[in-house]
Design an enzyme around this catalytic site. Structure first.
Site, PDB file in Angstrom:
ATOM      1  N   GLU A   8     -10.986 -53.286 -21.870  1.00 43.17           N
ATOM      2  CA  GLU A   8     -11.672 -54.492 -22.363  1.00 43.17           C
ATOM      3  C   GLU A   8     -11.838 -54.438 -23.881  1.00 43.17           C
ATOM      4  OE1 GLU A   8     -15.311 -54.489 -20.108  1.00 43.17           O
ATOM      5  OE2 GLU A   8     -14.238 -54.635 -18.231  1.00 43.17           O
TER       6      GLU A   8
ATOM      7  N   LEU B   8     -21.904 -49.338  -1.732  1.00 41.77           N
ATOM      8  CA  LEU B   8     -22.990 -50.143  -1.132  1.00 41.77           C
ATOM      9  C   LEU B   8     -24.332 -49.658  -1.681  1.00 41.77           C
ATOM     10  CD1 LEU B   8     -23.323 -52.407   1.133  1.00 41.77           C
ATOM     11  CD2 LEU B   8     -24.050 -50.516   2.608  1.00 41.77           C
ATOM     12  N   GLY B   9     -24.520 -49.846  -2.980  1.00 40.13           N
ATOM     13  CA  GLY B   9     -25.788 -49.482  -3.614  1.00 40.13           C
ATOM     14  C   GLY B   9     -26.650 -50.717  -3.761  1.00 40.13           C
TER      15      GLY B   9
ATOM     16  N   ASP C 230     -14.147 -59.304 -12.910  1.00 46.68           N
ATOM     17  CA  ASP C 230     -15.074 -59.389 -14.044  1.00 46.68           C
ATOM     18  C   ASP C 230     -14.848 -58.249 -15.022  1.00 46.68           C
ATOM     19  OD1 ASP C 230     -17.431 -60.539 -15.373  1.00 46.68           O
ATOM     20  OD2 ASP C 230     -18.463 -58.693 -14.766  1.00 46.68           O
TER      21      ASP C 230
ATOM     22  N   ARG D 212     -16.070 -51.555 -12.320  1.00 43.59           N
ATOM     23  CA  ARG D 212     -15.464 -51.178 -13.584  1.00 43.59           C
ATOM     24  C   ARG D 212     -13.951 -51.334 -13.445  1.00 43.59           C
ATOM     25  NH1 ARG D 212     -19.661 -51.746 -15.721  1.00 43.59           N
ATOM     26  NH2 ARG D 212     -20.992 -50.175 -16.684  1.00 43.59           N
TER      27      ARG D 212
ATOM     28  N   ILE E 183     -26.434 -53.187  -5.939  1.00 41.02           N
ATOM     29  CA  ILE E 183     -25.632 -54.407  -6.097  1.00 41.02           C
ATOM     30  C   ILE E 183     -24.824 -54.677  -4.826  1.00 41.02           C
ATOM     31  CG2 ILE E 183     -23.731 -55.437  -7.407  1.00 41.02           C
ATOM     32  CD1 ILE E 183     -24.841 -53.872  -9.882  1.00 41.02           C
TER      33      ILE E 183
ATOM     34  N   ARG F 170     -19.600 -42.022  -0.930  1.00 45.77           N
ATOM     35  CA  ARG F 170     -19.501 -40.581  -0.653  1.00 45.77           C
ATOM     36  C   ARG F 170     -20.367 -40.168   0.515  1.00 45.77           C
ATOM     37  NH1 ARG F 170     -21.482 -39.101  -6.450  1.00 45.77           N
ATOM     38  NH2 ARG F 170     -22.860 -40.740  -5.696  1.00 45.77           N
TER      39      ARG F 170
ATOM     40  N   HIS G  73     -16.372 -59.677 -18.275  1.00 45.65           N
ATOM     41  CA  HIS G  73     -17.439 -58.676 -18.060  1.00 45.65           C
ATOM     42  C   HIS G  73     -18.803 -59.343 -18.325  1.00 45.65           C
ATOM     43  CE1 HIS G  73     -18.454 -54.105 -18.200  1.00 45.65           C
ATOM     44  NE2 HIS G  73     -19.444 -54.795 -17.662  1.00 45.65           N
TER      45      HIS G  73
HETATM   46  P1  NAP Z   1     -26.136 -47.851  -7.324  1.00 41.82           P
HETATM   47  O1  NAP Z   1     -27.313 -48.480  -6.668  1.00 41.82           O
HETATM   48  O2  NAP Z   1     -26.242 -46.457  -7.830  1.00 41.82           O
HETATM   49  O3  NAP Z   1     -24.917 -47.934  -6.274  1.00 41.82           O
HETATM   50  C1  NAP Z   1     -23.709 -47.277  -6.470  1.00 41.82           C
HETATM   51  C2  NAP Z   1     -23.005 -47.151  -5.122  1.00 41.82           C
HETATM   52  O4  NAP Z   1     -21.710 -46.597  -5.360  1.00 41.82           O
HETATM   53  C3  NAP Z   1     -23.730 -46.255  -4.141  1.00 41.82           C
HETATM   54  O5  NAP Z   1     -23.740 -46.861  -2.885  1.00 41.82           O
HETATM   55  C4  NAP Z   1     -22.903 -44.973  -4.113  1.00 41.82           C
HETATM   56  O6  NAP Z   1     -22.918 -44.410  -2.812  1.00 41.82           O
HETATM   57  C5  NAP Z   1     -21.505 -45.489  -4.477  1.00 41.82           C
HETATM   58  N1  NAP Z   1     -20.716 -44.453  -5.154  1.00 41.82           N
HETATM   59  C6  NAP Z   1     -21.127 -43.643  -6.161  1.00 41.82           C
HETATM   60  N2  NAP Z   1     -20.129 -42.814  -6.511  1.00 41.82           N
HETATM   61  C7  NAP Z   1     -19.106 -43.082  -5.684  1.00 41.82           C
HETATM   62  C8  NAP Z   1     -17.788 -42.549  -5.542  1.00 41.82           C
HETATM   63  N3  NAP Z   1     -17.359 -41.535  -6.313  1.00 41.82           N
HETATM   64  N4  NAP Z   1     -16.977 -43.074  -4.602  1.00 41.82           N
HETATM   65  C9  NAP Z   1     -17.396 -44.086  -3.815  1.00 41.82           C
HETATM   66  N5  NAP Z   1     -18.640 -44.641  -3.905  1.00 41.82           N
HETATM   67  C10 NAP Z   1     -19.464 -44.142  -4.827  1.00 41.82           C
HETATM   68  O7  NAP Z   1     -25.652 -48.716  -8.549  1.00 41.82           O
HETATM   69  P2  NAP Z   1     -25.768 -50.304  -8.768  1.00 41.82           P
HETATM   70  O8  NAP Z   1     -26.991 -50.623  -9.509  1.00 41.82           O
HETATM   71  O9  NAP Z   1     -25.495 -50.996  -7.480  1.00 41.82           O
HETATM   72  O10 NAP Z   1     -24.515 -50.502  -9.787  1.00 41.82           O
HETATM   73  C11 NAP Z   1     -23.224 -50.188  -9.351  1.00 41.82           C
HETATM   74  C12 NAP Z   1     -22.201 -50.331 -10.456  1.00 41.82           C
HETATM   75  O11 NAP Z   1     -21.936 -51.687 -10.702  1.00 41.82           O
HETATM   76  C13 NAP Z   1     -22.566 -49.771 -11.830  1.00 41.82           C
HETATM   77  O12 NAP Z   1     -22.434 -48.369 -11.895  1.00 41.82           O
HETATM   78  C14 NAP Z   1     -21.576 -50.483 -12.724  1.00 41.82           C
HETATM   79  O13 NAP Z   1     -20.355 -49.769 -12.787  1.00 41.82           O
HETATM   80  C15 NAP Z   1     -21.334 -51.801 -11.999  1.00 41.82           C
HETATM   81  N6  NAP Z   1     -21.947 -52.923 -12.727  1.00 41.82           N
HETATM   82  C16 NAP Z   1     -21.157 -53.842 -13.310  1.00 41.82           C
HETATM   83  C17 NAP Z   1     -21.698 -54.919 -13.973  1.00 41.82           C
HETATM   84  C18 NAP Z   1     -20.836 -55.970 -14.585  1.00 41.82           C
HETATM   85  O14 NAP Z   1     -21.244 -56.556 -15.578  1.00 41.82           O
HETATM   86  N7  NAP Z   1     -19.683 -56.261 -14.036  1.00 41.82           N
HETATM   87  C19 NAP Z   1     -23.076 -55.046 -14.082  1.00 41.82           C
HETATM   88  C20 NAP Z   1     -23.872 -54.081 -13.488  1.00 41.82           C
HETATM   89  C21 NAP Z   1     -23.294 -53.018 -12.797  1.00 41.82           C
HETATM   90  P3  NAP Z   1     -22.749 -42.820  -2.584  1.00 41.82           P
HETATM   91  O15 NAP Z   1     -23.746 -42.182  -3.507  1.00 41.82           O
HETATM   92  O16 NAP Z   1     -23.036 -42.635  -1.137  1.00 41.82           O
HETATM   93  O17 NAP Z   1     -21.342 -42.505  -2.930  1.00 41.82           O
HETATM   94  C1  8YV Z   2     -23.236 -55.221 -19.040  1.00 44.98           C
HETATM   95  C2  8YV Z   2     -22.766 -53.529 -17.117  1.00 44.98           C
HETATM   96  O1  8YV Z   2     -22.075 -55.909 -19.313  1.00 44.98           O
HETATM   97  O2  8YV Z   2     -24.900 -52.923 -16.342  1.00 44.98           O
HETATM   98  C3  8YV Z   2     -23.716 -52.604 -16.459  1.00 44.98           C
HETATM   99  O3  8YV Z   2     -23.271 -51.528 -16.031  1.00 44.98           O
HETATM  100  O4  8YV Z   2     -21.621 -53.269 -17.213  1.00 44.98           O
HETATM  101  C4  8YV Z   2     -23.261 -54.842 -17.605  1.00 44.98           C
HETATM  102  O5  8YV Z   2     -24.495 -55.195 -17.139  1.00 44.98           O
HETATM  103  C5  8YV Z   2     -23.477 -54.329 -20.158  1.00 44.98           C
HETATM  104  O6  8YV Z   2     -24.042 -53.126 -19.968  1.00 44.98           O
HETATM  105  C6  8YV Z   2     -24.055 -55.063 -21.357  1.00 44.98           C
HETATM  106  O7  8YV Z   2     -23.268 -54.763 -22.386  1.00 44.98           O
END
Ligand code: NAP
Ligand code: 8YV
Length: 319
Positions: A265, A155-156, A260, A236, A158, A179, A283
């Protein structure tokens, strides 16, 4: 060929306008285009001062070692799990990412995948295109999201944007797993992911990848979610035990999924592709013109700040 411009290794191309700016300011080496990547790294690595990485592709320890003058890794993405941050920290190499600018588009994608899975949007589209509507009449009815309990893993930024959307369509955010307990958050913290999965019908994954979360969505979690349950993953692929997920979907031990991201990948297992209770996306959660431009600009601006000796815009702290 020598030049005064800092040399930059590009592992992943970004938007054309920002790539043109980088081309102008730096001497770029496009590793992703090289037919022999090892040969390019051996040749240019000793001169490289910056690496442009992405959420998918980042430098491992060996690549970092091959770049003894490396000062900064600028990631075109918020998730930095593809980068060996420990190896960076050991050498004082800075890491930057692209937080916030992509949050809303990624949250939109989570909602889209959830609705597509629950309302069987792929089947609905095919029902019209294939002529089944005319031949067989109305498509079978689907599941409503309204009133259903959702759990959020991560719950960050996103995760919270996803929670807002889910509440807007009448879903109930029952809790989150992470955590730490987040003060001021109106949802219950579940220290145990299985317990969260047991209490909800939809589990949305929006946590970081990497060693700490590898495979934590396993058979026990999927079985706790149960035969009426849906899984949505915009985090991921590594967070999910993919073979266990495929079995759960095949055996209808969960009802459906919207994905996604994948374990390896762009290779997605044939068994997963064959299923009609899963919606697949390449993705692409952040892949809008608007968001990708902002992400690419952060790469440009972080590199500019670094080489001008100014504070970085979006530094990632050492692990
Ligand atoms: P963020 O604000 O840092 O949020 C991450 C959340 O995950 C926090 O609430 C954190 O809470 C929790 N977390 C961290 N480590 C953990 C663990 N070991 N076990 C359980 N929970 C954990 O990050 P964000 O900007 O929301 O982005 C989150 C993730 O989304 C990225 O790291 C990336 O993997 C993914 N993402 C994917 C795409 C895509 O294209 N599909 C795009 C952007 C991001 P705690 O610190 O309390 O554990
Ligand atoms: C993108 C992502 O697909 O922000 C991330 O963590 O996985 C995605 O936004 C990527 O980084 C662009 O290649």
């Amino acid at each position: 060929m020598s030049s005064d411009k800092p040399e930059v290794l590009v592992l992943w191309p970004n938007r054309p306008k920002q790539m043109a700016i980088l081309e102008e300011r730096y001497r770029l080496h496009h590793l992703y285009k090289a037919p022999d990547k090892a040969a390019m790294l051996a040749e240019v690595g000793p001169r490289v001062r910056a690496i442009v990485a992405s959420g998918e592709v980042g430098p491992d320890r060996a690549m970092i070692a091959a770049c003894p003058k490396l000062e900064i890794v600028a990631c075109y993405g918020v998730g930095v799990d593809a980068i060996d941050r420990v190896a960076c920290a050991e050498r004082g190499i800075a890491v930057t990412n692209t937080p916030d600018v992509l949050t809303e588009d990624v949250a939109d994608t989570a909602l889209m995948l959830l609705l597509m899975a629950m309302r069987e949007a792929v089947r609905a589209d095919d029902w019209v295109r294939s002529g089944r509507w005319e031949r067989e009449g109305p498509m079978p009815v689907t599941t409503s999201p309204r009133g259903r309990a959702v759990g959020i893993l991560g719950l960050g930024r996103i995760g919270k944007a996803i929670a807002r959307r889910l509440e807007a369509i009448g879903m109930v955010v029952a809790g989150y797993h992470g955590r730490t307990v987040q003060p001021g958050v109106p949802y219950r913290h579940y220290p145990d992911l299985v317990a969260l999965a047991r209490d909800v019908e939809v589990l949305v994954l929006s946590c970081p990848g990497g060693a700490a979360t590898r495979g934590i969505v396993n058979t026990a979690v999927l079985d706790a979610l149960g035969p009426e349950g849906f899984l949505v993953n915009v985090a991921r692929g590594s967070v999910v035990d993919e073979p266990a997920l495929i079995e759960a979907l095949e055996q209808k031990r969960i009802k459906g999924a919207g994905l996604d991201v994948f374990a390896d990948e762009p290779r997605v297992p044939e068994r997963l592709r064959a299923l009609d209770n899963v919606v697949l996306s390449p993705h692409a959660a952040s892949a809008t013109f608007e968001t990708r431009d902002k992400m690419a600009q952060l790469v440009v601006d972080n590199l500019a700040a670094h080489f001008a000796g100014r504070p970085l815009l979006t530094p990632v702290p050492p692990p």
